[in-house]
Structures are given as structure tokens and as C-alpha cells.
Design a protein around this motif. Structure first.
Motif, mmCIF file in Angstrom:
data_model
loop_
_atom_site.group_PDB
_atom_site.id
_atom_site.type_symbol
_atom_site.label_atom_id
_atom_site.label_comp_id
_atom_site.label_asym_id
_atom_site.label_seq_id
_atom_site.Cartn_x
_atom_site.Cartn_y
_atom_site.Cartn_z
ATOM 1 N N GLY A 60 0.845 -1.385 -0.425
ATOM 2 C CA GLY A 60 -0.173 0.007 0.042
ATOM 3 C C GLY A 60 0.831 1.113 0.234
ATOM 4 O O GLY A 60 1.974 1.549 0.582
ATOM 5 N N ARG A 82 9.702 -4.115 0.214
ATOM 6 C CA ARG A 82 8.993 -5.480 1.249
ATOM 7 C C ARG A 82 8.009 -6.511 0.545
ATOM 8 O O ARG A 82 8.046 -7.595 0.957
ATOM 9 N N ARG A 175 -1.612 -10.943 16.184
ATOM 10 C CA ARG A 175 -1.405 -10.831 14.850
ATOM 11 C C ARG A 175 -0.781 -11.770 14.688
ATOM 12 O O ARG A 175 -0.568 -11.598 13.245
ATOM 13 N N TYR A 190 -3.770 -10.612 8.302
ATOM 14 C CA TYR A 190 -4.865 -9.687 8.205
ATOM 15 C C TYR A 190 -6.279 -10.698 7.894
ATOM 16 O O TYR A 190 -7.175 -10.177 9.158
ATOM 17 N N GLU A 221 2.291 -3.346 17.181
ATOM 18 C CA GLU A 221 1.200 -2.698 16.572
ATOM 19 C C GLU A 221 -0.022 -2.972 16.607
ATOM 20 O O GLU A 221 -0.539 -3.726 16.992
ATOM 21 N N THR A 222 -0.893 -2.275 15.635
ATOM 22 C CA THR A 222 -2.422 -2.779 15.623
ATOM 23 C C THR A 222 -2.557 -3.540 14.377
ATOM 24 O O THR A 222 -1.207 -3.695 13.501
ATOM 25 N N GLY A 223 -3.543 -3.443 13.964
ATOM 26 C CA GLY A 223 -4.047 -4.320 12.575
ATOM 27 C C GLY A 223 -2.919 -3.743 11.125
ATOM 28 O O GLY A 223 -3.038 -4.698 10.472
ATOM 29 N N ALA A 225 -1.372 -0.636 11.371
ATOM 30 C CA ALA A 225 -0.553 0.693 11.103
ATOM 31 C C ALA A 225 0.247 0.350 12.275
ATOM 32 O O ALA A 225 0.269 -0.368 13.262
ATOM 33 N N LEU A 245 5.290 -5.376 11.307
ATOM 34 C CA LEU A 245 5.321 -5.079 9.736
ATOM 35 C C LEU A 245 6.415 -3.867 10.145
ATOM 36 O O LEU A 245 6.394 -3.251 10.485
ATOM 37 N N SER A 247 7.354 -0.651 8.969
ATOM 38 C CA SER A 247 6.330 0.184 8.456
ATOM 39 C C SER A 247 7.424 1.414 8.071
ATOM 40 O O SER A 247 8.591 1.995 8.405
ATOM 41 N N ILE A 248 7.192 1.361 5.952
ATOM 42 C CA ILE A 248 8.003 2.661 6.477
ATOM 43 C C ILE A 248 8.028 4.472 6.106
ATOM 44 O O ILE A 248 8.423 4.579 5.956
ATOM 45 N N THR A 249 6.466 4.116 6.504
ATOM 46 C CA THR A 249 5.846 5.636 7.391
ATOM 47 C C THR A 249 6.455 5.841 8.792
ATOM 48 O O THR A 249 6.979 7.138 8.887
ATOM 49 N N ARG A 250 6.631 4.947 9.001
ATOM 50 C CA ARG A 250 7.402 4.782 10.268
ATOM 51 C C ARG A 250 8.948 5.173 10.399
ATOM 52 O O ARG A 250 9.608 6.283 11.498
ATOM 53 N N CYS A 283 1.176 5.087 13.254
ATOM 54 C CA CYS A 283 1.305 5.707 11.750
ATOM 55 C C CYS A 283 1.622 4.360 10.984
ATOM 56 O O CYS A 283 1.645 2.986 10.894
ATOM 57 N N GLY A 284 1.374 5.359 9.154
ATOM 58 C CA GLY A 284 0.930 4.264 8.361
ATOM 59 C C GLY A 284 0.365 5.094 6.738
ATOM 60 O O GLY A 284 0.372 6.339 7.121
ATOM 61 N N THR A 285 1.203 3.868 5.472
ATOM 62 C CA THR A 285 0.012 4.944 4.761
ATOM 63 C C THR A 285 -1.070 4.958 4.859
ATOM 64 O O THR A 285 -1.318 6.066 4.650
HETATM 65 N N1 PLP Z 1 1.293 -2.350 9.890
HETATM 66 C C1 PLP Z 1 0.883 -3.118 9.462
HETATM 67 C C2 PLP Z 1 0.527 -4.410 10.189
HETATM 68 C C3 PLP Z 1 0.432 -2.603 8.639
HETATM 69 O O1 PLP Z 1 -0.699 -2.994 7.716
HETATM 70 C C4 PLP Z 1 0.853 -1.215 7.965
HETATM 71 C C5 PLP Z 1 0.160 -0.629 6.777
HETATM 72 O O2 PLP Z 1 1.326 -0.610 5.523
HETATM 73 C C6 PLP Z 1 1.189 -1.134 8.496
HETATM 74 C C7 PLP Z 1 2.449 -0.890 9.696
HETATM 75 C C8 PLP Z 1 1.918 0.707 8.160
HETATM 76 O O3 PLP Z 1 3.110 0.880 6.990
HETATM 77 P P1 PLP Z 1 3.600 1.974 5.824
HETATM 78 O O4 PLP Z 1 3.927 2.139 6.616
HETATM 79 O O5 PLP Z 1 4.894 1.039 5.315
HETATM 80 O O6 PLP Z 1 2.017 1.799 5.545
#
Ligand code: PLP
Ligand code: COI
Length: 341
Positions: A60, A82, A175, A190, A221-223, A225, A245, A247-250, A283-285
Motif C-alpha cells: 500500500g 518489502r 496477529r 490480516y 502494533e495495531t492491525g 499501523a 511490519l 512500516s515505511i511511514t514509521r 503511523c502508516g500509509t
Molecule cells: N503495520 C501494518 C500491520 C500495516 O498493515 C501497515 C500498513 O501498510 C503498517 C504497519 C504501516 O506500514 P507503511 O507505513 O509502510 O504503510
């Protein structure tokens, strides 16, 4: 190019069918050349590996219209890598990184009428998927796959937007598993989170806070982000774990926080200590930065005093910096935005 007649400001986060998508198929040991198509449907065998054994992963990212009218995508090379890593872990033939970036570019170019105008706050969400189309009956990898990139204009992931704060629940479910697939973007992660998220919503919470599956003492994390926290002395802290995961945003926010002069720590974060933090954010996309006001741990309320009613000052500064780069108001580090037009 004329934009579609869409109520951009009021878009939620959902599937909005756009005109074109990119498709490449894998057969006889190789990926074909791929092309843009109008067909949004996928016809596969009833015995396809994706259906039975969840052999699928996705990505995403977003395309933005910048202040000066260009269209850019944020760090697609990171999503490409990724997805490559996800594919390797799932025994899926990886889609080459450079081809992934090219496919994203082609998909955005083919759907420019759907990229929300600057100033609406919306973006074009890009969803690459990679899944087993070939039939398998025994538990083994399939022989045929499809890589597809489609796009959908989206607004905020959390309905309330960034003005008010989320309330989370400490989940009794996991998760991911130790040495499992939590660190990749596998569809199965998911699927695991659907029952817990429906349960959390039914109980009035916005999201789940998952703990580490091994000891259930550390924040994961959450489901959808990652977390970051801010300490009373302005340190930005984010959980370190092999089952979340990356996260690219993080990753981007931690770089920006450092550039802004904050001390940054990626370390194990214990549930027992989070009451000491003054700000908490997701944080996340999709989530961008969404402030967390409270976490409910089996009836015990943990309150983040500076993010109780919207973002705290440091979350806000990070948000303005990140979205400033994405919408072309601020120059970001080299290579962070890829210009499409
Ligand atoms: N963690 C999970 C489980 C996610 O589904 C996402 C979304 O992609 C993220 C974190 C955030 O990742 P990103 O910042 O790369 O979108
Ligand atoms: C994303 O942020 O891109 C995700 O895949 C998360 C999901 C909750 C939509």
C-alpha cells in the motif's frame, strides 16, 4: 486532463473502482511483460493456492498532487523491496523491484483523473497484490501467479480524521507468531486480525493494540499501523520487534524526528511503561499519523495526556513535516518522492 467528478473532501478509505490497472502473470517459470488493462475482475481456478492456503501478499502506498501541480508517489522503492521480501517468505516468485516501481508509475499515469487535487487532503491509494493463481491440492507453492496494481482515491482511514483521538483496546489475540509472518505483508496476517477487530469495534474501540506473541508483555502494533510514543522529555520512541511490519511511514518519521533534533529510540516497549508516555500515535500509509488518546488494558485506562484530544505537539510537527514533503510543500530527503508527471 480533466479530474473525475468526485466529492474528494468527503472520501473515506474504501475501494473506488478506477479505470485502469497493471497486470503481469507468472507461468512456466517466468513473469510475462505485463500491461495496463481495464479488466478489474480476476478469474482463477477454484483450486488456486491463494484461495486455500492464502498464498498472497500485498502493498500500500499513495500518490499525491503537489502544491505545484505535479503527481508524486512516496518511496515506492521501499514498498517494492518489502513486497519482494514478503514473496520470498511465502514461496512466491518475487516480482522484480524495478518492474514493481515501473508498474506503479504506469498505473498512476493511467488513472491521473482519479488523483485527488491538491488541498483536498485526499490521495490516490495504490494497492499492489501478488497471489497464487495456479491450482494446488497438497500443501505446496503454486506454479502460477499474478501481480496486479490497482488504485483507488481515498480519504482518512479513521473516520474522525486527525482532529480527535483514537481509543484502543489491548487485544487478547495475537496477529503474528514468534518466527512467523508478522514482519511481512502477508494476507494471512490480516485474516487473523478480522475477528479481533470486529470484536474491538463492537465493544466501542477504534483499534487493537497487539502485544508480542511470545511474552505478551511488549507493545507490537495495531492491525494496520505501527506505534510511536513521545516521552515527557521529548524523546520519540517506537517499538522494536521481529514480528511487526516494518512500516515505511514509521521509518520515514524516525528520520524526520532526528532531522528535527529529537532523540529517537527504537527499542522494546513494555505495556507496563506506556503510561509514562505523553503522546501516542499510529503511523502508516493509510493511518498517516493518527493520535491515540487512550488504551484500555482490561478495564485499566492508560491516558496519553498530550494526545488525548488530537495530536500532541510533537506528533503534529512530524505530521506537518511528513505531509509537507508528500504534498510538495517542503523538500524531503533525496529520493523520497518519485515524480510521475
Ligand atoms: N503495520 C501494518 C500491520 C500495516 O498493515 C501497515 C500498513 O501498510 C503498517 C504497519 C504501516 O506500514 P507503511 O507505513 O509502510 O504503510
Ligand atoms: C496501508 O496503510 O497501506 C495498509 O495496508 C494498512 C491497511 C489497514 C489498509
Amino acid at each position: 486532463m480533466e479530474k473525475k467528478n468526485i466529492d474528494w473532501e468527503n472520501l473515506g478509505f474504501g475501494y473506488y473502482k478506477t479505470d485502469k490497472r497493471y497486470v503481469s502473470n507468472y507461468k512456466d517459470g517466468k513473469w510475462d511483460n505485463g500491461c495496463i488493462t481495464e479488466d478489474s475482475m480476476v478469474a482463477i481456478s477454484e483450486c488456486a493456492g491463494v484461495i486455500h492456503y492464502c498464498q498472497t501478499c500485498f502493498e500500500g502506498m499513495k500518490a499525491y498532487t503537489t502544491q505545484d501541480g505535479h503527481v508524486v508517489v512516496f518511496r515506492p522503492d521501499m514498498n517494492a523491496q518489502r513486497m519482494y521480501d514478503s514473496a520470498v517468505r511465502l514461496e512466491i516468485p518475487p516480482f522484480p523491484v524495478e518492474r514493481f516501481v515501473d508498474a506503479v508509475e504506469q498505473t498512476v499515469k493511467a488513472n491521473l483523473e482519479y488523483v485527488p487535487p491538491f488541498g483536498t487532503g485526499a490521495a490516490l491509494y495504490i494497492r499492489p497484490v501478488l497471489f497464487a493463481t495456479g491450482p494446488v491440492m497438497g500443501v505446496k507453492p503454486a506454479q502460477e501467479y499474478q501481480f496486479r496494481v490497482f488504485a483507488s482515491p481515498v480519504g482518512p482511514y479513521f473516520k474522525k480524521g486527525s482532529a480527535s483521538s483514537l481509543v484502543l483496546k489491548v487485544s487478547d489475540y495475537d496477529r503474528s507468531a514468534p518466527n512467523g509472518t508478522g514482519h511481512i505483508k502477508a494476507g494471512l496476517n490480516y485474516a487473523m486480525s478480522l475477528y479481533p477487530i470486529v470484536t474491538a469495534h463492537n465493544e466501542g474501540f477504534n483499534e487493537n493494540m497487539y502485544l508480542d506473541p511470545q511474552t505478551r508483555t511488549k507493545v507490537e502494533e495495531t492491525g494496520g499501523a505501527n506505534f510511536f510514543f513521545v516521552t515527557a522529555d521529548n524523546k520519540v520512541v517506537t517499538p522494536k520487534s521481529s514480528s511487526i511490519l516494518p512500516s515505511i511511514t514509521r521509518h520515514s518519521l524516525m528520520t524526520l524526528a532526528q532531522n528535527l533534533g529529537y532523540e529517537v529510540e527504537e527499542r522494546e516497549v513494555y505495556l507496563s511503561e506506556i503510561g509514562d508516555f505523553v503522546e501516542c500515535g499510529l503511523c502508516g500509509t493509510a493511518a498517516v499519523i493518527s493520535p491515540v488518546g487512550k488504551v484500555n488494558d482490561h478495564g485499566r485506562e492508560i491516558i496519553f495526556k498530550n494526545s488525548q484530544n488530537g495530536m500532541g505537539p510533537i506528533s503534529k510537527q512530524l505530521y506537518e513535516t511528513l505531509t509537507g514533503i508528500q504534498f510538495g510543500k517542503i523538500a524531503g530527503p533525496d529520493g523520497w518522492v518519485r515524480k510521475i508527471v
